[in-house]
Design a protein around this motif. Structure first.
Motif, mmCIF file in Angstrom:
data_model
loop_
_atom_site.group_PDB
_atom_site.id
_atom_site.type_symbol
_atom_site.label_atom_id
_atom_site.label_comp_id
_atom_site.label_asym_id
_atom_site.label_seq_id
_atom_site.Cartn_x
_atom_site.Cartn_y
_atom_site.Cartn_z
ATOM 1 N N SER A 205 -4.017 18.231 11.644
ATOM 2 C CA SER A 205 -5.446 17.994 11.871
ATOM 3 C C SER A 205 -6.177 17.446 10.644
ATOM 4 C CB SER A 205 -6.123 19.293 12.320
ATOM 5 O OG SER A 205 -6.051 20.289 11.304
ATOM 6 N N LYS A 206 -5.669 17.710 9.424
ATOM 7 C CA LYS A 206 -6.444 17.354 8.234
ATOM 8 C C LYS A 206 -5.712 16.517 7.187
ATOM 9 C CE LYS A 206 -9.653 21.267 8.231
ATOM 10 N NZ LYS A 206 -10.235 22.363 7.411
ATOM 11 N N TYR A 207 -4.374 16.591 7.153
ATOM 12 C CA TYR A 207 -3.689 16.034 5.990
ATOM 13 C C TYR A 207 -2.534 15.092 6.327
ATOM 14 C CZ TYR A 207 -6.272 19.758 3.643
ATOM 15 O OH TYR A 207 -7.266 20.584 3.173
ATOM 16 N N LEU A 208 -2.565 14.480 7.500
ATOM 17 C CA LEU A 208 -1.517 13.527 7.829
ATOM 18 C C LEU A 208 -1.663 12.262 6.984
ATOM 19 C CD1 LEU A 208 -0.932 13.537 11.692
ATOM 20 C CD2 LEU A 208 0.600 14.312 9.888
ATOM 21 N N GLN A 209 -0.554 11.766 6.474
ATOM 22 C CA GLN A 209 -0.573 10.600 5.601
ATOM 23 C C GLN A 209 -1.197 9.386 6.272
ATOM 24 O OE1 GLN A 209 3.087 8.126 4.396
ATOM 25 N NE2 GLN A 209 2.871 9.545 2.703
ATOM 26 N N GLU A 210 -0.830 9.131 7.517
ATOM 27 C CA GLU A 210 -1.330 7.935 8.200
ATOM 28 C C GLU A 210 -2.847 7.975 8.373
ATOM 29 O OE1 GLU A 210 -0.465 8.574 12.789
ATOM 30 O OE2 GLU A 210 1.232 9.219 11.571
ATOM 31 N N VAL A 211 -3.387 9.187 8.583
ATOM 32 C CA VAL A 211 -4.836 9.337 8.740
ATOM 33 C C VAL A 211 -5.545 9.072 7.416
ATOM 34 C CG1 VAL A 211 -6.700 10.951 9.301
ATOM 35 C CG2 VAL A 211 -4.587 10.969 10.640
ATOM 36 N N GLN A 212 -4.994 9.598 6.331
ATOM 37 C CA GLN A 212 -5.619 9.428 5.020
ATOM 38 C C GLN A 212 -5.555 7.966 4.571
ATOM 39 O OE1 GLN A 212 -6.491 12.290 6.066
ATOM 40 N NE2 GLN A 212 -7.015 12.889 3.982
ATOM 41 N N ILE A 213 -4.428 7.312 4.866
ATOM 42 C CA ILE A 213 -4.304 5.888 4.517
ATOM 43 C C ILE A 213 -5.334 5.067 5.294
ATOM 44 C CG2 ILE A 213 -2.814 3.860 4.724
ATOM 45 C CD1 ILE A 213 -0.452 5.665 4.053
ATOM 46 N N SER A 214 -5.527 5.417 6.564
ATOM 47 C CA SER A 214 -6.501 4.679 7.376
ATOM 48 C C SER A 214 -7.920 4.839 6.822
ATOM 49 C CB SER A 214 -6.439 5.139 8.832
ATOM 50 O OG SER A 214 -6.932 6.459 8.978
ATOM 51 N N LYS A 215 -8.209 5.988 6.245
ATOM 52 C CA LYS A 215 -9.525 6.205 5.638
ATOM 53 C C LYS A 215 -9.723 5.274 4.445
ATOM 54 C CE LYS A 215 -9.970 11.102 6.924
ATOM 55 N NZ LYS A 215 -10.042 12.490 6.397
ATOM 56 N N VAL A 216 -8.674 5.112 3.648
ATOM 57 C CA VAL A 216 -8.747 4.209 2.491
ATOM 58 C C VAL A 216 -8.906 2.765 2.959
ATOM 59 C CG1 VAL A 216 -7.530 3.335 0.471
ATOM 60 C CG2 VAL A 216 -7.385 5.764 1.049
ATOM 61 N N VAL A 217 -8.128 2.385 3.981
ATOM 62 C CA VAL A 217 -8.207 1.025 4.522
ATOM 63 C C VAL A 217 -9.603 0.753 5.077
ATOM 64 C CG1 VAL A 217 -7.368 -0.523 6.327
ATOM 65 C CG2 VAL A 217 -5.747 0.879 5.032
ATOM 66 N N ASN A 218 -10.166 1.695 5.803
ATOM 67 C CA ASN A 218 -11.523 1.534 6.352
ATOM 68 C C ASN A 218 -12.552 1.386 5.247
ATOM 69 O OD1 ASN A 218 -10.603 1.724 8.974
ATOM 70 N ND2 ASN A 218 -10.992 3.922 9.143
ATOM 71 N N LEU A 219 -12.367 2.177 4.193
ATOM 72 C CA LEU A 219 -13.295 2.092 3.061
ATOM 73 C C LEU A 219 -13.208 0.726 2.403
ATOM 74 C CD1 LEU A 219 -15.317 3.660 1.303
ATOM 75 C CD2 LEU A 219 -13.392 4.434 -0.075
ATOM 76 N N LEU A 220 -12.001 0.219 2.223
ATOM 77 C CA LEU A 220 -11.806 -1.114 1.624
ATOM 78 C C LEU A 220 -12.414 -2.199 2.506
ATOM 79 C CD1 LEU A 220 -8.124 -0.798 0.383
ATOM 80 C CD2 LEU A 220 -10.135 -1.035 -1.058
ATOM 81 N N THR A 221 -12.240 -2.044 3.805
ATOM 82 C CA THR A 221 -12.782 -3.026 4.759
ATOM 83 C C THR A 221 -14.296 -3.088 4.684
ATOM 84 O OG1 THR A 221 -10.923 -2.609 6.267
ATOM 85 C CG2 THR A 221 -12.849 -3.710 7.179
ATOM 86 N N ILE A 222 -14.915 -1.923 4.616
ATOM 87 C CA ILE A 222 -16.382 -1.859 4.502
ATOM 88 C C ILE A 222 -16.863 -2.530 3.224
ATOM 89 C CG2 ILE A 222 -18.333 -0.300 4.177
ATOM 90 C CD1 ILE A 222 -16.844 1.689 6.015
ATOM 91 N N GLU A 223 -16.165 -2.253 2.104
ATOM 92 C CA GLU A 223 -16.568 -2.818 0.816
ATOM 93 C C GLU A 223 -16.379 -4.327 0.795
ATOM 94 O OE1 GLU A 223 -18.199 -1.286 -1.597
ATOM 95 O OE2 GLU A 223 -18.198 0.477 -0.284
ATOM 96 N N ILE A 224 -15.285 -4.820 1.414
ATOM 97 C CA ILE A 224 -15.024 -6.266 1.442
ATOM 98 C C ILE A 224 -16.110 -6.976 2.241
ATOM 99 C CG2 ILE A 224 -13.461 -8.015 2.351
ATOM 100 C CD1 ILE A 224 -11.137 -6.125 1.615
ATOM 101 N N LYS A 225 -16.522 -6.359 3.359
ATOM 102 C CA LYS A 225 -17.542 -6.964 4.207
ATOM 103 C C LYS A 225 -18.881 -7.064 3.491
ATOM 104 C CE LYS A 225 -15.599 -5.784 8.723
ATOM 105 N NZ LYS A 225 -15.760 -4.978 9.952
ATOM 106 N N LYS A 226 -19.118 -6.189 2.535
ATOM 107 C CA LYS A 226 -20.372 -6.241 1.784
ATOM 108 C C LYS A 226 -20.448 -7.508 0.947
ATOM 109 C CE LYS A 226 -21.225 -1.250 1.266
ATOM 110 N NZ LYS A 226 -21.321 -0.161 0.298
#
Length: 226
Positions: A205-226
């Motif tokens: 529920s909280k610490y799966l690698q794929e979920v955490q990686i997706s959070k980093v990818v989403n953060l990068l995507t948001i920053e790139i769009k800026k």
């Protein structure tokens, strides 16, 4: 070094860190850029334990703040076996201590990830008794393997382990608490199983690698769009 680190971090658009404790430390350094808390993530271990060769196991760098000597002394008083995985400057001293006490300790040295997983699956209880911790990968990996944990009452551990649910939190300065925690889990296979299943569920529920990686990818995507 602190000045250089603060300067370098403030040059980025956003900073990520794996623990709430570290986020607070970075803020106290004077880092004013947004700091996003994204926990470490691990893969879920799908193998099941067949035979248990060790009662206790710990995986860490062998340095004084990990309090491995206290694990060895407690193991002697509870008559349990210990697997110690890792290397470091305290290794010779700890080996000498185990021999002098006649404790049932096996030192494995540094192992690769697959070998570490095998040792975890051959063990009953994981211990992390650090004086301080960010967010321990080895603790998460033990939980992923379905192990209940005994951990020291520092923020890096208590942010992960809920005492009485998926492990037991102890005061590292109170030897009786540690001994009683070991006895509690060793005396009840059902409690070990209950805590281990809860630990594994928390990883999902909280610490799966794929979920955490997706959070980093989403953060990068948001920053790139800026």
């Amino acid at each position: 070094q602190r000045i250089l680190l603060r300067w370098s971090l403030n040059r980025f658009e956003v900073v990520t860190c794996p623990s709430i404790q570290l986020k607070k430390i970075i803020e106290d350094w004077g880092v004013y850029k947004p700091i996003k808390f994204i926990p470490n993530g691990v893969l879920l271990v799908n193998e099941e334990s067949t035979d248990t060769d060790f009662d206790l196991v710990t995986v860490c760098r062998l340095i004084s703040l990990k309090n491995i000597d206290k694990i060895i002394r407690a193991s002697l008083k509870t008559n349990v076996s210990v697997a110690i995985v890792g290397s470091g400057p305290e290794e010779f001293k700890l080996r000498e201590l185990a021999i002098s006490l006649g404790a049932k300790v096996t030192f494995f040295g540094q192992l690769d990830k697959n070998e570490v997983n095998k040792i975890l699956l051959r063990s009953k209880i994981y211990l992390n008794l650090s004086d301080h911790e960010g967010l321990s990968f080895s603790l998460l990996e033990a939980m992923s393997s379905g192990l209940p944990s005994i951990v020291s009452n520092i923020q890096g551990n208590t942010n992960v382990i809920t005492s009485g649910l998926d492990g037991i939190v102890v005061d590292i300065e109170n030897e009786n608490q540690l001994i009683n925690a070991i006895k509690t889990l060793m005396d009840s296979q059902s409690t070990r199983l209950e805590y281990g299943l809860a630990a594994r569920s928390k990883i999902k529920s909280k610490y799966l690698q794929e979920v955490q990686i997706s959070k980093v990818v989403n953060l990068l995507t948001i920053e790139i769009k800026k």
